[in-house]
Each structure stands twice: as C-alpha cells, then as structure tokens.
Design a protein around this motif. Structure first.
Motif, PDB file in Angstrom:
ATOM      1  N   MET A  48      14.874  61.377 108.923  1.00  0.00           N
ATOM      2  CA  MET A  48      15.072  61.218 110.317  1.00  0.00           C
ATOM      3  C   MET A  48      15.659  60.410 111.264  1.00  0.00           C
ATOM      4  O   MET A  48      16.486  60.767 112.404  1.00  0.00           O
ATOM      5  N   TYR A  49      15.622  59.513 110.609  1.00  0.00           N
ATOM      6  CA  TYR A  49      15.892  58.057 111.181  1.00  0.00           C
ATOM      7  C   TYR A  49      17.372  58.004 111.083  1.00  0.00           C
ATOM      8  O   TYR A  49      18.585  57.641 111.481  1.00  0.00           O
ATOM      9  N   LEU A  50      18.199  58.610 109.506  1.00  0.00           N
ATOM     10  CA  LEU A  50      19.639  58.619 109.205  1.00  0.00           C
ATOM     11  C   LEU A  50      20.708  59.783 110.252  1.00  0.00           C
ATOM     12  O   LEU A  50      21.009  59.504 110.361  1.00  0.00           O
ATOM     13  N   PHE A  51      19.465  60.754 110.320  1.00  0.00           N
ATOM     14  CA  PHE A  51      20.135  61.743 111.355  1.00  0.00           C
ATOM     15  C   PHE A  51      19.838  60.878 112.850  1.00  0.00           C
ATOM     16  O   PHE A  51      20.585  61.408 112.913  1.00  0.00           O
ATOM     17  N   LEU A  52      19.552  60.322 113.331  1.00  0.00           N
ATOM     18  CA  LEU A  52      19.502  59.872 114.469  1.00  0.00           C
ATOM     19  C   LEU A  52      20.717  58.617 114.931  1.00  0.00           C
ATOM     20  O   LEU A  52      21.519  58.921 115.347  1.00  0.00           O
ATOM     21  N   ALA A  53      20.574  58.365 113.256  1.00  0.00           N
ATOM     22  CA  ALA A  53      22.243  56.590 112.946  1.00  0.00           C
ATOM     23  C   ALA A  53      22.745  57.313 113.681  1.00  0.00           C
ATOM     24  O   ALA A  53      24.147  57.609 113.938  1.00  0.00           O
ATOM     25  N   MET A  54      23.151  59.120 112.675  1.00  0.00           N
ATOM     26  CA  MET A  54      24.194  60.123 112.978  1.00  0.00           C
ATOM     27  C   MET A  54      24.186  60.698 114.086  1.00  0.00           C
ATOM     28  O   MET A  54      25.744  60.343 114.808  1.00  0.00           O
ATOM     29  N   LEU A  55      23.414  60.564 115.394  1.00  0.00           N
ATOM     30  CA  LEU A  55      23.848  61.178 116.312  1.00  0.00           C
ATOM     31  C   LEU A  55      23.836  60.064 117.067  1.00  0.00           C
ATOM     32  O   LEU A  55      25.203  59.898 118.082  1.00  0.00           O
ATOM     33  N   ALA A  56      23.722  58.446 117.079  1.00  0.00           N
ATOM     34  CA  ALA A  56      23.923  58.055 117.822  1.00  0.00           C
ATOM     35  C   ALA A  56      25.647  57.302 118.040  1.00  0.00           C
ATOM     36  O   ALA A  56      26.097  57.164 118.158  1.00  0.00           O
ATOM     37  N   THR A  57      25.877  57.833 116.881  1.00  0.00           N
ATOM     38  CA  THR A  57      27.812  57.453 115.981  1.00  0.00           C
ATOM     39  C   THR A  57      28.606  58.101 116.441  1.00  0.00           C
ATOM     40  O   THR A  57      29.185  57.864 117.036  1.00  0.00           O
ATOM     41  N   THR A  58      27.892  59.172 117.106  1.00  0.00           N
ATOM     42  CA  THR A  58      28.531  60.339 117.610  1.00  0.00           C
ATOM     43  C   THR A  58      28.661  60.294 118.570  1.00  0.00           C
ATOM     44  O   THR A  58      29.776  60.308 119.295  1.00  0.00           O
ATOM     45  N   ASP A  59      27.881  59.900 119.357  1.00  0.00           N
ATOM     46  CA  ASP A  59      27.297  59.571 120.769  1.00  0.00           C
ATOM     47  C   ASP A  59      28.333  58.327 121.117  1.00  0.00           C
ATOM     48  O   ASP A  59      29.197  58.284 122.665  1.00  0.00           O
ATOM     49  N   LEU A  60      28.069  56.895 120.726  1.00  0.00           N
ATOM     50  CA  LEU A  60      29.659  55.471 120.650  1.00  0.00           C
ATOM     51  C   LEU A  60      30.924  56.167 120.606  1.00  0.00           C
ATOM     52  O   LEU A  60      31.065  55.971 122.003  1.00  0.00           O
ATOM     53  N   VAL A  61      30.992  57.315 120.094  1.00  0.00           N
ATOM     54  CA  VAL A  61      33.337  57.657 119.360  1.00  0.00           C
ATOM     55  C   VAL A  61      32.790  58.246 121.262  1.00  0.00           C
ATOM     56  O   VAL A  61      33.908  58.029 121.781  1.00  0.00           O
ATOM     57  N   LEU A  62      32.329  59.546 120.784  1.00  0.00           N
ATOM     58  CA  LEU A  62      32.257  60.922 122.123  1.00  0.00           C
ATOM     59  C   LEU A  62      32.435  59.652 123.675  1.00  0.00           C
ATOM     60  O   LEU A  62      33.393  59.990 124.199  1.00  0.00           O
ATOM     61  N   SER A  63      31.808  58.240 123.819  1.00  0.00           N
ATOM     62  CA  SER A  63      31.906  57.711 125.009  1.00  0.00           C
ATOM     63  C   SER A  63      33.016  56.834 125.693  1.00  0.00           C
ATOM     64  O   SER A  63      33.551  57.267 126.527  1.00  0.00           O
ATOM     65  N   SER A  64      33.238  56.646 124.139  1.00  0.00           N
ATOM     66  CA  SER A  64      34.320  55.779 124.085  1.00  0.00           C
ATOM     67  C   SER A  64      35.762  56.088 124.757  1.00  0.00           C
ATOM     68  O   SER A  64      36.269  55.364 124.258  1.00  0.00           O
ATOM     69  N   ALA A  65      35.469  57.515 123.883  1.00  0.00           N
ATOM     70  CA  ALA A  65      36.986  57.971 123.817  1.00  0.00           C
ATOM     71  C   ALA A  65      37.786  58.460 124.771  1.00  0.00           C
ATOM     72  O   ALA A  65      38.523  58.879 125.322  1.00  0.00           O
ATOM     73  N   THR A  66      36.615  58.763 125.522  1.00  0.00           N
ATOM     74  CA  THR A  66      37.419  58.894 127.595  1.00  0.00           C
ATOM     75  C   THR A  66      37.050  57.944 128.461  1.00  0.00           C
ATOM     76  O   THR A  66      37.350  57.251 129.416  1.00  0.00           O
ATOM     77  N   LEU A  67      35.598  57.589 128.429  1.00  0.00           N
ATOM     78  CA  LEU A  67      35.032  56.370 129.691  1.00  0.00           C
ATOM     79  C   LEU A  67      36.428  54.721 129.601  1.00  0.00           C
ATOM     80  O   LEU A  67      36.205  55.223 130.446  1.00  0.00           O
ATOM     81  N   PRO A  68      36.880  54.609 128.388  1.00  0.00           N
ATOM     82  CA  PRO A  68      37.211  53.374 129.425  1.00  0.00           C
ATOM     83  C   PRO A  68      38.750  53.757 129.918  1.00  0.00           C
ATOM     84  O   PRO A  68      39.221  53.185 130.304  1.00  0.00           O
ATOM     85  N   LYS A  69      39.965  54.955 129.206  1.00  0.00           N
ATOM     86  CA  LYS A  69      40.958  54.729 130.228  1.00  0.00           C
ATOM     87  C   LYS A  69      40.042  55.510 131.229  1.00  0.00           C
ATOM     88  O   LYS A  69      41.097  55.964 132.372  1.00  0.00           O
ATOM     89  N   MET A  70      39.350  56.419 131.311  1.00  0.00           N
ATOM     90  CA  MET A  70      38.118  57.162 133.208  1.00  0.00           C
ATOM     91  C   MET A  70      38.735  55.692 133.652  1.00  0.00           C
ATOM     92  O   MET A  70      39.358  55.608 135.060  1.00  0.00           O
ATOM     93  N   LEU A  71      37.760  54.577 133.408  1.00  0.00           N
ATOM     94  CA  LEU A  71      37.661  53.574 133.953  1.00  0.00           C
ATOM     95  C   LEU A  71      38.707  52.478 134.876  1.00  0.00           C
ATOM     96  O   LEU A  71      39.175  52.577 135.301  1.00  0.00           O
ATOM     97  N   ALA A  72      39.749  53.054 133.618  1.00  0.00           N
ATOM     98  CA  ALA A  72      41.097  52.499 134.278  1.00  0.00           C
ATOM     99  C   ALA A  72      41.765  52.873 135.179  1.00  0.00           C
ATOM    100  O   ALA A  72      42.454  52.512 135.723  1.00  0.00           O
ATOM    101  N   ILE A  73      42.043  54.322 134.935  1.00  0.00           N
ATOM    102  CA  ILE A  73      42.036  55.733 136.360  1.00  0.00           C
ATOM    103  C   ILE A  73      41.381  54.762 137.199  1.00  0.00           C
ATOM    104  O   ILE A  73      42.033  54.731 138.437  1.00  0.00           O
ATOM    105  N   PHE A  74      40.434  54.860 137.253  1.00  0.00           N
ATOM    106  CA  PHE A  74      39.312  53.963 138.671  1.00  0.00           C
ATOM    107  C   PHE A  74      39.657  53.022 138.971  1.00  0.00           C
ATOM    108  O   PHE A  74      39.298  53.179 140.547  1.00  0.00           O
ATOM    109  N   TRP A  75      39.787  52.059 138.792  1.00  0.00           N
ATOM    110  CA  TRP A  75      40.365  50.841 138.344  1.00  0.00           C
ATOM    111  C   TRP A  75      41.241  49.985 138.840  1.00  0.00           C
ATOM    112  O   TRP A  75      41.710  49.165 140.020  1.00  0.00           O
TER     113      TRP A  75
END
Length: 301
Positions: A48-75
């Motif tokens: 159960m927790y190994l799958f949760l670690a997979m979910l956390a990893t995908t969420d980290l990559v998903l948000s980090s693939a877009t948010l830094p560049k998005m914030l650079a546009i905004f700021w």
C-alpha cells in the motif's frame, strides 16, 4: 515559442501567482514528507505504501514540470521556451498524468486484495509484482505519449509562436499548427478517454467487489475498520478525477466562455491532486499520522 500565461488576465498575473505558489509549495512539502516517512519507517515498506510512494513521485514530477515555468511567466514575464523544451514539457506532463492514473488503479487493486483476499495479500502483492506494475505504468505512458512530439514536429507553425496557455499542453500547441491536425485531435481525445474511462471503470469495479466483501463482515466495527482503510484512496481518486470531469463538462457547457476560465480550470486539475493527496493520506492513514506526530514530539522534547 512563448507561453502567453492567462490571456485576458495578464494584469493580474502577480496576484494569481500567490495561490499557485502556495499550492506548489504545499505539494512539494507534502509529497517529499510522504516519501521521507515511507523510506524512513520500515513498517511502511508494504505494498500500500509503496504504491503511495509511486503516487507521490508522479505528483512531484507533474507539478514540477509545469509550475516553475508558469511562475516565471507570472513573476518575471519570462515567456520564451525553446520548441524542443516545449515538447519535452508536454511529454512529461501527459506521460506522468497517465502514470498517476495507473498508480491510482493499482492502489484500488491493492485495496481489493487486502479486503477481499486478506489471507493471500502478501503472497499476491509481492515485491516482484509491484515492480512489474510500476514498469507497466511507465511503459504504457511512454508508449502512448512518444508519438506526440514526432506528430507535432512535422507541422509548420504559421499561426504565430505564442501559446495561449501557461504551459505546453498538447492541444494548445496543435492550435498553432497549419495543415490537417485532425489526427492529432482524434489521437489526443482517444488517449484521454481511453485512460480516464478504462482506469476509472476498473477502479469502480474494484470498489464494487470491496463493498460486497465489507457488507458480508459480521460486526459493524469490522465493516467500519475495513472500509476505513479505503477512505484515503477514495479521496485521492476524487481529488484527481473530479477536476478533470468538471473541466471536461465546462468545455462543453461553457464552450464560449472566456479563454482564461478554461485555462484556470486546466491549472486547477493539474495542481490540485498533488497538493491534496499528501494531506488526505497524512490525516487519514494512521501509520503516517502516528509517525508524523512522533517526529514533532521528538523535536519538542
């Protein structure tokens, strides 16, 4: 190429960036904390927790693939992005969205085995099977998304280099292309429908069997305890698929709404699950909750 940000709301970019930055910070802290706890506590080295670690990893990559560049546009109004970097961002964005869906389905299977076949849980969900499930999730995502960059490279982009979006989303790039883009349109919609419908259907089917098994338990306390182990996962599924459904419905119902409405919804369903999932699991999963409390108690001693 350049990302336009949120068309029509350019004058509010600095203010809009505040909740997005806050949500991204929560996503980073929450998912990194989950990964740290799962790695540090040997008692959490279970399927159960190994799958949760997979979910956390995908969420980290998903948000980090877009948010830094998005914030650079905004700021900083840093709107420029190399065409190949745009394709890479698009590939990571869509690939990891597909992986996230696969991991949520795997977690539904984990709950099905834990409740419907409890005596066989550790013999069914072996380390080898979990590794194969993870590799299958990656292989499916890469196979489905690899054609997209090559399909987009063949076009001539005569409608200008400015994407009316905060990040390189497939259909936003396709709208700039000249020529016949019907195959790209059909392929994008077909993949999205295939993933969402198929994964969600199997997850719902798992919960139908789980509900049947739970209702057959003798005591009400046992029923509550068994179904309580599924609450976090149900919350994660709802936080992932509800924004997608809302965005899809809005595209059809409010087709003529201002472009920024659809863009804000797209950002919402991209950022909401990575922010909310760690909170859900931190609050509702006893082992993680207890470990976090013990960490705080040690610091206060």
């Amino acid at each position: 190429m350049a990302g336009k940000g949120i068309p029509g709301l350019e004058h509010l970019h600095a203010w809009i960036s505040i909740p997005f930055c806050f949500a991204y910070t929560l996503a980073l802290l929450g998912n990194c904390t989950l990964l740290f706890i799962i790695r540090a506590d040997a008692a959490l080295h279970e399927p159960m927790y190994l799958f949760l670690a997979m979910l956390a990893t995908t969420d980290l990559v998903l948000s980090s693939a877009t948010l830094p560049k998005m914030l650079a546009i905004f700021w900083f109004r840093d709107q420029e992005i190399n065409f190949f970097a745009c394709l890479v961002q698009m590939f990571f964005l869509h690939s990891f969205s597909i992986m996230e869906s696969a991991v949520l389905l795997a977690m539904a299977f984990d709950r099905y085995v834990a409740i419907c076949k409890p005596l066989h849980y550790m013999t069914v969900l072996t380390g080898s099977l979990i590794t194969r499930i993870g590799m299958a999730a990656v292989a499916r995502a890469v196979t489905l998304m690899t054609p997209l960059p090559f399909l987009l490279r063949r076009f001539h982009y005569c409608r200008g280099p400015v994407i009316a979006h905060c990040y390189c989303e497939h259909m936003a790039v396709v709208r700039l292309a000249c020529g016949d883009t019907s195959f790209n349109n059909i392929y994008g919609i077909a993949v999205a429908m295939f993933i969402v419908v198929l994964d969600l259907l199997f997850a719902i089917l798992s919960y139908v069997f789980i509900l049947q098994a739970v209702l057959q338990l003798a005591s009400q306390e046992a029923r509550y305890k068994a179904f309580g182990t599924c609450v976090s996962h149900i919350g994660a599924i709802l936080s992932t698929y509800t924004p997608v459904v809302i965005s899809s419905v809005m595209h059809h119902v409010a087709r003529h709404a201002a472009p920024h409405v659809h863009i804000l919804l797209a950002i919402f369903y991209l950022l909401f699950p990575p922010m909310v999932s760690p909170i859900i699991y931190g609050v509702k999963t006893k082992q993680i909750h207890d470990y976090m409390l013990s960490l705080f108690q040690r610091k206060n001693m």
